[in-house]
Design a protein around this motif. Structure first.
Motif, PDB file in Angstrom:
ATOM      1  N   LEU A  61      -7.534  -2.825   1.021  1.00 42.51           N
ATOM      2  CA  LEU A  61      -8.704  -2.178   1.192  1.00 42.51           C
ATOM      3  C   LEU A  61      -8.691  -0.685   1.589  1.00 42.51           C
ATOM      4  CD1 LEU A  61     -12.086  -2.012   1.206  1.00 42.51           C
ATOM      5  CD2 LEU A  61     -11.763  -3.290   3.321  1.00 42.51           C
ATOM      6  N   LEU A  62      -7.997  -0.698   2.880  1.00 41.02           N
ATOM      7  CA  LEU A  62      -8.199   0.695   3.400  1.00 41.02           C
ATOM      8  C   LEU A  62      -7.385   1.812   2.338  1.00 41.02           C
ATOM      9  CD1 LEU A  62      -6.804  -0.043   6.905  1.00 41.02           C
ATOM     10  CD2 LEU A  62      -9.089   0.484   6.237  1.00 41.02           C
ATOM     11  N   HIS A  63      -6.350   1.126   1.858  1.00 42.55           N
ATOM     12  CA  HIS A  63      -5.560   2.150   0.673  1.00 42.55           C
ATOM     13  C   HIS A  63      -6.511   2.605  -0.198  1.00 42.55           C
ATOM     14  CE1 HIS A  63      -2.610   3.889  -1.522  1.00 42.55           C
ATOM     15  NE2 HIS A  63      -2.922   3.139  -2.547  1.00 42.55           N
ATOM     16  N   ILE A  64      -7.225   1.453  -0.997  1.00 42.38           N
ATOM     17  CA  ILE A  64      -7.936   1.773  -1.984  1.00 42.38           C
ATOM     18  C   ILE A  64      -9.199   2.843  -1.746  1.00 42.38           C
ATOM     19  CG2 ILE A  64      -9.528   0.805  -3.765  1.00 42.38           C
ATOM     20  CD1 ILE A  64      -7.616  -1.496  -3.776  1.00 42.38           C
ATOM     21  N   LEU A  65      -9.720   2.636  -0.651  1.00 43.37           N
ATOM     22  CA  LEU A  65     -11.011   3.549  -0.266  1.00 43.37           C
ATOM     23  C   LEU A  65     -10.124   5.092   0.025  1.00 43.37           C
ATOM     24  CD1 LEU A  65     -12.627   1.424   2.363  1.00 43.37           C
ATOM     25  CD2 LEU A  65     -13.453   1.862   0.249  1.00 43.37           C
ATOM     26  N   THR A  66      -9.224   4.849   0.621  1.00 42.07           N
ATOM     27  CA  THR A  66      -8.515   6.248   0.799  1.00 42.07           C
ATOM     28  C   THR A  66      -8.196   6.946  -0.729  1.00 42.07           C
ATOM     29  OG1 THR A  66      -7.559   5.602   2.834  1.00 42.07           O
ATOM     30  CG2 THR A  66      -6.558   7.565   1.871  1.00 42.07           C
ATOM     31  N   THR A  67      -7.528   5.993  -1.424  1.00 44.65           N
ATOM     32  CA  THR A  67      -7.221   6.876  -2.760  1.00 44.65           C
ATOM     33  C   THR A  67      -8.387   7.397  -3.483  1.00 44.65           C
ATOM     34  OG1 THR A  67      -5.459   4.896  -2.965  1.00 44.65           O
ATOM     35  CG2 THR A  67      -6.243   6.277  -5.107  1.00 44.65           C
ATOM     36  N   TYR A  68      -9.611   6.664  -3.479  1.00 39.15           N
ATOM     37  CA  TYR A  68     -10.502   7.231  -4.249  1.00 39.15           C
ATOM     38  C   TYR A  68     -11.743   8.048  -3.314  1.00 39.15           C
ATOM     39  CZ  TYR A  68      -8.827   4.382  -7.757  1.00 39.15           C
ATOM     40  OH  TYR A  68      -7.976   3.869  -8.770  1.00 39.15           O
ATOM     41  N   GLY A  69     -11.199   8.369  -2.104  1.00 37.37           N
ATOM     42  CA  GLY A  69     -12.115   9.156  -1.192  1.00 37.37           C
ATOM     43  C   GLY A  69     -13.215   8.878  -1.042  1.00 37.37           C
ATOM     44  N   VAL A  70     -13.438   7.473  -0.571  1.00 43.35           N
ATOM     45  CA  VAL A  70     -14.732   6.843  -0.208  1.00 43.35           C
ATOM     46  C   VAL A  70     -15.004   7.168   1.198  1.00 43.35           C
ATOM     47  CG1 VAL A  70     -15.947   4.664  -0.101  1.00 43.35           C
ATOM     48  CG2 VAL A  70     -14.482   5.096  -1.966  1.00 43.35           C
ATOM     49  N   PRO A  71     -16.214   7.793   1.401  1.00 36.48           N
ATOM     50  CA  PRO A  71     -16.436   8.082   3.001  1.00 36.48           C
ATOM     51  C   PRO A  71     -16.822   6.681   3.642  1.00 36.48           C
ATOM     52  CG  PRO A  71     -17.659   9.661   1.349  1.00 36.48           C
ATOM     53  CD  PRO A  71     -17.186   8.485   0.579  1.00 36.48           C
ATOM     54  N   VAL A  72     -16.134   6.891   5.137  1.00 34.31           N
ATOM     55  CA  VAL A  72     -16.454   5.675   5.840  1.00 34.31           C
ATOM     56  C   VAL A  72     -17.204   6.363   7.159  1.00 34.31           C
ATOM     57  CG1 VAL A  72     -15.239   4.025   7.385  1.00 34.31           C
ATOM     58  CG2 VAL A  72     -14.332   4.640   4.920  1.00 34.31           C
ATOM     59  N   PRO A 125       0.773  -1.275   0.056  1.00 34.53           N
ATOM     60  CA  PRO A 125       0.030   0.137   0.205  1.00 34.53           C
ATOM     61  C   PRO A 125       0.796   1.127  -0.008  1.00 34.53           C
ATOM     62  CG  PRO A 125      -1.007  -1.611   1.381  1.00 34.53           C
ATOM     63  CD  PRO A 125       0.282  -2.183   1.117  1.00 34.53           C
ATOM     64  N   ILE A 126       2.017   1.315   0.728  1.00 39.85           N
ATOM     65  CA  ILE A 126       2.825   2.553   0.838  1.00 39.85           C
ATOM     66  C   ILE A 126       3.451   2.546  -0.625  1.00 39.85           C
ATOM     67  CG2 ILE A 126       4.685   1.572   1.947  1.00 39.85           C
ATOM     68  CD1 ILE A 126       3.243   5.043   2.745  1.00 39.85           C
ATOM     69  N   LEU A 127       3.931   1.690  -1.230  1.00 42.09           N
ATOM     70  CA  LEU A 127       4.693   1.580  -2.491  1.00 42.09           C
ATOM     71  C   LEU A 127       3.313   2.259  -3.514  1.00 42.09           C
ATOM     72  CD1 LEU A 127       6.738   1.200  -4.186  1.00 42.09           C
ATOM     73  CD2 LEU A 127       6.273  -1.117  -4.518  1.00 42.09           C
ATOM     74  N   ALA A 128       2.084   1.696  -3.386  1.00 34.65           N
ATOM     75  CA  ALA A 128       1.217   2.290  -4.273  1.00 34.65           C
ATOM     76  C   ALA A 128       1.127   3.814  -4.095  1.00 34.65           C
ATOM     77  CB  ALA A 128      -0.039   1.426  -3.945  1.00 34.65           C
ATOM     78  N   ALA A 129       0.939   4.110  -2.689  1.00 34.03           N
ATOM     79  CA  ALA A 129       0.782   5.757  -2.696  1.00 34.03           C
ATOM     80  C   ALA A 129       2.128   6.379  -3.332  1.00 34.03           C
ATOM     81  CB  ALA A 129       0.884   6.009  -1.108  1.00 34.03           C
TER      82      ALA A 129
END
Length: 432
Positions: A387-398, A232-236
């Motif tokens: 999952l956490l990273h992808i939700l953050t990447t696309y700004g999905v509200p939680v 995830p941090i590499l993806a970021a």
């Protein structure tokens, strides 16, 4: 009245004050060091906005400590590379000369700056600090006695802590550990780092030059202080096209694999390699691996001339190669291995991944089935982090209910509190 402490990390990027001067002198120990040279160095540091140097010297001068104690502590801090006695003067007289070179007080701050610093100012009662620092000195007494070529260093350091100033005593203790390469265990290092954090030190004051006996590398480690780790941090780091300003893909992998100051050599590379291996060796189709990676990096619609990550498995092989090379360099004895998968959490993580099917963001819905396969066929831990990273990447509200479940899962997996942090956008409607 409680003591007003400084926010050191605001003013300094490295060691400071009398301990900082000692470190500078140790670094110059191959050059000629007599009193005029040392006082020139001290004056230069004071002129370079080290306001703490004069304050430290005056703290010792105003204390009841006898000259032999001051002399012992100073010799230990500088690895005997400058001894005032060899210049025909006692330590108090030399400290007076240092203090005379330094302004009597730090310059006034503007009101806004002062208010901002007050919010970050550490509140550590002196007696509590004395007790904590004295405990660390006593714990390290055997190593100090064995390695430091200055008799009586432990009782002298304790007297500085108890009779002069615990903050200064702590920094001089650290400097003695570093000057004589006294090894400390990983648990001790973490306590020292916590003490430094509590006093608002820049972190390098504790970890730079400190000899640490690190624990064996563990690819299953999850409590990294800076939060995210692994794929995830590499993806970021490689998100969209922004990464192009920071170097090549390989250079970005190297940065993520690098441990940074204060971490066990190889710790980040071991967990990144663990993630890459899991996906490489899994039954998840290559096309799905590629979709997962490009979704995680926000690169679904990015066309690169070299398309460095077009084939997910080829890309993961590159990641693996960089990690292997880094580990061979920093810890040649380490034989990489896979940590046990957290299959006990499969159902709990799977429930949260299936919620992603209902996300407003189409890329999240599009990769939800691949995430399910990662959770069931690879590792729930990796699936949850992605999952956490992808939700953050696309700004999905939680919503708060789901956020609470995420916190519980993160705690079960051993993540640091920093892992979730405030990166996930809030759903202010309170939808779970």
């Amino acid at each position: 009245m409680a003591r007003t402490r400084e926010v050191y990390f605001y003013d300094y990027a490295a060691d400071f004050g009398l301990s900082g001067l000692a470190g500078t002198l140790c670094a110059r120990s191959t050059l000629r060091l007599d009193e005029p040279v040392v006082l020139d160095v001290a004056e230069s540091e004071a002129e370079d906005d080290d306001h703490r140097l004069g304050a430290d010297a005056r703290l010792l001068l105003e204390s009841p400590l006898p000259d032999d104690v001051l002399h012992t502590v100073w010799l230990a801090a500088v690895r005997r590379c400058f001894d005032p006695a060899e210049e025909g003067t006692d330590t108090r007289t030399w400290l007076e000369r240092v203090a005379d070179l330094c302004p009597p007080r730090a310059p006034e701050r503007d009101p806004y700056e002062a208010t901002s610093l007050d919010e970050a100012r550490p509140v550590v009662p002196e007696e509590e600090l004395r007790t904590a620092v004295a405990a660390e000195i006593e714990s390290a007494a055997a190593g100090l006695g064995l390695r430091v070529a200055v008799p009586g260093v432990v009782p002298a350091l304790l007297r500085v802590v108890r009779e002069a100033d615990a903050d200064l005593g702590f920094r001089l203790f650290l400097r003695a550990l570093k000057a004589y390469s006294v090894p400390v265990g990983a648990d001790t290092y973490e306590r020292l780092l916590a003490l430094g954090d509590g006093l608002a030190y820049p972190r390098v004051v504790v970890h730079d030059e400190l000899t640490v006996r690190w624990r064996p590398l563990d690819p299953g480690r999850r409590d990294f202080a800076r939060g995210r780790f692994g794929l995830p941090i590499l993806a970021a780091a490689l998100r969209g096209t922004e990464w192009t300003y920071g170097g090549t893909p390989r250079e970005h992998i190297q940065r993520v694999a690098d441990d940074g100051p204060g971490h066990a050599p190889g710790a980040y590379a071991a967990v990144l390699l663990d993630d890459a291996w899991r996906l490489l060796d899994s039954a998840v189709p290559s096309r799905a691996v590629g979709l997962l990676w490009r979704t995680a990096t926000g690169r679904l619609n990015v066309l690169d001339e070299d398309e460095f990550d077009a084939d997910g498995r080829v890309w993961l092989e590159q990641v693996s190669q960089v990690c292997h090379a880094h580990l061979a360099e920093v810890d040649p004895a380490y034989a990489p291995f896979l940590s046990p998968a957290r299959t006990d959490l499969t159902e709990a993580v799977l429930r949260e991944v299936r919620e992603a099917v209902h996300a407003d963001a189409e890329p999240v819905r599009g990769v939800a089935r691949v995430l399910e396969d990662v959770v069931t066929a690879v590792d729930p831990d990796l699936g949850f982090r992605l999952l956490l990273h992808i939700l953050t990447t696309y700004g999905v509200p939680v919503g708060e209910a789901r956020r609470g479940r995420y916190r519980a899962l993160a705690a079960q997996l051993g993540f640091s509190e920093d892992h979730l942090d405030d990166r996930l956008p809030e759903d202010r409607r309170g939808v779970s």
